[in-house]
Design a protein around this motif. Structure first.
Motif, PDB file in Angstrom:
ATOM      1  N   SER A 190       2.845   1.756   3.504  1.00  0.00           N
ATOM      2  CA  SER A 190       3.800   2.732   2.979  1.00  0.00           C
ATOM      3  C   SER A 190       4.845   3.113   4.029  1.00  0.00           C
ATOM      4  CB  SER A 190       3.053   3.973   2.502  1.00  0.00           C
ATOM      5  OG  SER A 190       3.943   4.980   2.116  1.00  0.00           O
ATOM      6  N   ASN A 210       7.200   0.107   4.466  1.00  0.00           N
ATOM      7  CA  ASN A 210       8.117   0.008   3.331  1.00  0.00           C
ATOM      8  C   ASN A 210       9.199   1.082   3.395  1.00  0.00           C
ATOM      9  OD1 ASN A 210       6.867  -2.214   2.257  1.00  0.00           O
ATOM     10  ND2 ASN A 210       5.616  -1.052   0.826  1.00  0.00           N
ATOM     11  N   ARG A 211       8.866   2.265   3.855  1.00  0.00           N
ATOM     12  CA  ARG A 211       9.862   3.327   3.999  1.00  0.00           C
ATOM     13  C   ARG A 211      10.922   2.928   5.021  1.00  0.00           C
ATOM     14  NH1 ARG A 211       7.728   8.008   7.178  1.00  0.00           N
ATOM     15  NH2 ARG A 211       8.319   6.522   8.772  1.00  0.00           N
ATOM     16  N   ALA A 237      13.149   0.140   3.546  1.00  0.00           N
ATOM     17  CA  ALA A 237      14.072   0.689   2.546  1.00  0.00           C
ATOM     18  C   ALA A 237      15.228   1.424   3.219  1.00  0.00           C
ATOM     19  CB  ALA A 237      13.330   1.612   1.595  1.00  0.00           C
ATOM     20  N   THR A 293      17.550  -1.209   4.820  1.00  0.00           N
ATOM     21  CA  THR A 293      18.331  -1.903   3.800  1.00  0.00           C
ATOM     22  C   THR A 293      19.466  -1.021   3.287  1.00  0.00           C
ATOM     23  OG1 THR A 293      16.381  -3.176   3.175  1.00  0.00           O
ATOM     24  CG2 THR A 293      18.185  -3.119   1.587  1.00  0.00           C
ATOM     25  N   ALA A 294      19.192   0.255   3.102  1.00  0.00           N
ATOM     26  CA  ALA A 294      20.231   1.185   2.654  1.00  0.00           C
ATOM     27  C   ALA A 294      21.353   1.291   3.697  1.00  0.00           C
ATOM     28  CB  ALA A 294      19.628   2.556   2.378  1.00  0.00           C
ATOM     29  N   ALA A 323      16.024  -5.407   8.122  1.00  0.00           N
ATOM     30  CA  ALA A 323      16.857  -5.762   6.976  1.00  0.00           C
ATOM     31  C   ALA A 323      18.018  -6.624   7.447  1.00  0.00           C
ATOM     32  CB  ALA A 323      17.379  -4.514   6.282  1.00  0.00           C
TER      33      ALA A 323
END
Length: 146
Positions: free
Chosen positions: A39, A42-43, A46, A49-50, A134
């Motif tokens: 988790s 993944n945070r 994310a 990527t943003a 990313a």
């Protein structure tokens, strides 16, 4: 009053039940730790990527797709250098941005108006201390050098 054999649980039965419960919880604990770790990863991915998508969107706004674009290859290289030097929201993430030609080499802006307009492949990479989180690629249209 007479006592029957099945009136309740003995201390031995309670201890055995606690032991079995402890064994079951030890079997599930690694799954719980792995889930929490995934988790967190993944945070971070994310968020990276943003950030990369935000930087690519800003680049695409500055370099509209048009045959007569006034933005040049040299200005793109400068903008990418400034982007890579910028801070990523005060975090421990680092940002790299590089223009490349299709063969994978770093872009050297070709001289001569005959080679323009052209689409330059730009890669924006967001990384942390452990490696790349990313990577976003896009093509940016540039015009002839003046």
């Amino acid at each position: 009053m007479s006592r029957r054999a099945d009136d309740g649980l003995s201390l031995v039965e309670v201890i055995i039940a606690m032991f079995l419960l402890a064994l079951l919880s030890l079997a599930v604990l690694p799954l719980l730790i792995g889930g929490v770790s995934l988790s967190v990863t993944n945070r971070d991915v994310a968020a990276a990527t943003a950030i990369a998508n935000d930087r690519v969107a800003a680049l695409r706004l500055g370099y509209p797709i048009a045959a007569a674009t006034t933005r040049t290859c040299t200005s793109l290289t400068g903008d990418l250098s400034a982007m890579a030097a910028s801070n990523v929201n005060g975090s421990t993430l680092s940002l790299r941005a590089a223009p490349v030609i299709d063969s994978g080499e770093t872009l050297a802006c070709p001289p001569g108006a005959a080679k323009y307009p052209r689409a330059v492949l730009v890669t924006v990479v967001v990384a942390d201390a452990d490696g790349t989180l990313a990577e976003v690629r896009t093509r940016i249209t540039v015009g002839a050098e003046k």
